[in-house]
Enzyme design. Structure first.
Site, PDB file in Angstrom:
ATOM      1  N   ASP A   1     -21.248 -91.007  21.601  1.00  0.00           N
ATOM      2  CA  ASP A   1     -21.517 -92.307  20.967  1.00  0.00           C
ATOM      3  C   ASP A   1     -22.980 -92.451  20.547  1.00  0.00           C
ATOM      4  OD1 ASP A   1     -18.881 -94.124  21.723  1.00  0.00           O
ATOM      5  OD2 ASP A   1     -19.357 -92.664  23.275  1.00  0.00           O
TER       6      ASP A   1
ATOM      7  N   ASP B   1     -18.348 -98.177  23.661  1.00  0.00           N
ATOM      8  CA  ASP B   1     -17.374 -97.149  23.280  1.00  0.00           C
ATOM      9  C   ASP B   1     -17.013 -97.324  21.812  1.00  0.00           C
ATOM     10  OD1 ASP B   1     -15.463 -95.151  23.269  1.00  0.00           O
ATOM     11  OD2 ASP B   1     -13.897 -96.407  24.119  1.00  0.00           O
TER      12      ASP B   1
ATOM     13  N   GLU C   1     -15.379 -96.609  18.122  1.00  0.00           N
ATOM     14  CA  GLU C   1     -14.294 -95.931  17.423  1.00  0.00           C
ATOM     15  C   GLU C   1     -14.783 -95.657  16.005  1.00  0.00           C
ATOM     16  OE1 GLU C   1     -11.851 -94.832  19.101  1.00  0.00           O
ATOM     17  OE2 GLU C   1     -12.340 -96.007  20.884  1.00  0.00           O
TER      18      GLU C   1
ATOM     19  N   HIS D   1      -8.415 -94.958  23.353  1.00  0.00           N
ATOM     20  CA  HIS D   1      -8.962 -94.873  21.997  1.00  0.00           C
ATOM     21  C   HIS D   1      -9.024 -96.226  21.305  1.00  0.00           C
ATOM     22  CE1 HIS D   1      -8.946 -90.556  22.379  1.00  0.00           C
ATOM     23  NE2 HIS D   1      -7.662 -90.570  22.649  1.00  0.00           N
TER      24      HIS D   1
END
Length: 241
Positions: free
Chosen positions: A178, A79, A81, A236
Site C-alpha cells: 500500500d 488498506d 483497493e 479484498h
C-alpha cells in the site's frame, strides 16, 4: 481493515504461553511492544478483558503488566483497493481509500476516513476488479481524483489532531504494498507529492513473522488462522476487511 489491528495486535499479547514455543516468547513480547502505544497496558484492564472474551481469548491481565511503556497513541489502519485485471494493467490506480483511526489505549475505532477514487488512466473497471473487490463502476464514477482525496485525507488528519507533533500515530498495513509501492508509484505517475506521514508504517506481516516464527504467505487469512481468530468482513474490500 477494522479486524486487523484490534485482533492481531492484541492476540500477539494474549494468545498465551502454550501457543508459543518458549524460545519465541521474548521475541513475541518485543514485537508487540513495538506496536502498542504508551500507556496501553494501564487503565483499561476491564475493557480489554471484555474484548478478549468476545474473541475467545482466556488471557491473564497479569501477563500484560510486564510490558514496558509503548510508543503510539493511535494506529491508522489502511488498506487500498486498486484497479486490476489478469494480466495486470499498468499503471494501477487506487479506487478505495479507507483509514480507521484506532485508539491505542482502548483499541476502539474513534474515526473513519473512507472515499472511493475516480481512476483516470483506466476509468472503466474490469469485471475481474469488480469481482475481486466488490466495487462496481457506479461507485467510482464522478468521485474525486486521487489528488482531491489526498487533500481531504490531510484535512481529516488535521481535524483528528493527528498532525499535532505531540500526538504519536502510525499507519498499519497488511504488507508493504500500500505505502511502499501503490501510493508512491501512483503519486509519481501523476506528479503528486507524498505526505511525510505516509512514509512510515507498521507491516503486520513482519510483526506476525517476528512473533510467531513463520511468514503469513496468505496475509491476513494466515495470521487469523495462526492466532485462532475468525475473519470478519469481505476479503479484498478496503473498508470491509
Amino acid at each position: 481493515v477494522s479486524d486487523a489491528p484490534g485482533c492481531s495486535m492484541i492476540a500477539l499479547l494474549h494468545t498465551g504461553a502454550a501457543k508459543f514455543p518458549q524460545n519465541l516468547l521474548p521475541r513475541a513480547r518485543q514485537a508487540v511492544c513495538s506496536l502498542l502505544p504508551a500507556g496501553v497496558l494501564k487503565g483499561y484492564g476491564s475493557i480489554v478483558s471484555r474484548k478478549l472474551a468476545s474473541h475467545g481469548f482466556g488471557a491473564s491481565m497479569a501477563a500484560m503488566s510486564s510490558f514496558p511503556p509503548q510508543r503510539y497513541h493511535y494506529f491508522l489502519v489502511l488498506d487500498f483497493e486498486a484497479t486490476c485485471d489478469k494480466p495486470q494493467i499498468h499503471p494501477q490506480e487506487i479506487i478505495e481509500f479507507p483509514i480507521l483511526k484506532l485508539n491505542g489505549r482502548t483499541m476502539e475505532i474513534e474515526s473513519t476516513f473512507h472515499m472511493y477514487v475516480q481512476p483516470v488512466v483506466h476509468p472503466q473497471l474490469t469485471p475481474f476488479c469488480t469481482e475481486l473487490t466488490g466495487i462496481i463502476q457506479g461507485m467510482v464514477d464522478g468521485q474525486p481524483s486521487l489528488q482531491q482525496v489526498l487533500e481531504r485525507v490531510d484535512e481529516w488528519m488535521a481535524k483528528e489532531g493527528l498532525l499535532d507533533p505531540s500526538v504519536k500515530s502510525i499507519f498499519v498495513t497488511c504488507g508493504d504494498w500500500d505505502l511502499k509501492v501503490m501510493l508512491p508509484g501512483q503519486c509519481q505517475y501523476l506528479g503528486l507529492p507524498v505526505a511525510d506521514y505516509f512514509k512510515q508504517w507498521i507491516n503486520l506481516k513482519k510483526a506476525y513473522s517476528f512473533a510467531m516464527g513463520s511468514w503469513p504467505k496468505n496475509g491476513l487469512l494466515d495470521m487469523n488462522k495462526g492466532l485462532n481468530l475468525q475473519h470478519i468482513g469481505r476479503p479484498h474490500s478496503g473498508i470491509g476487511e
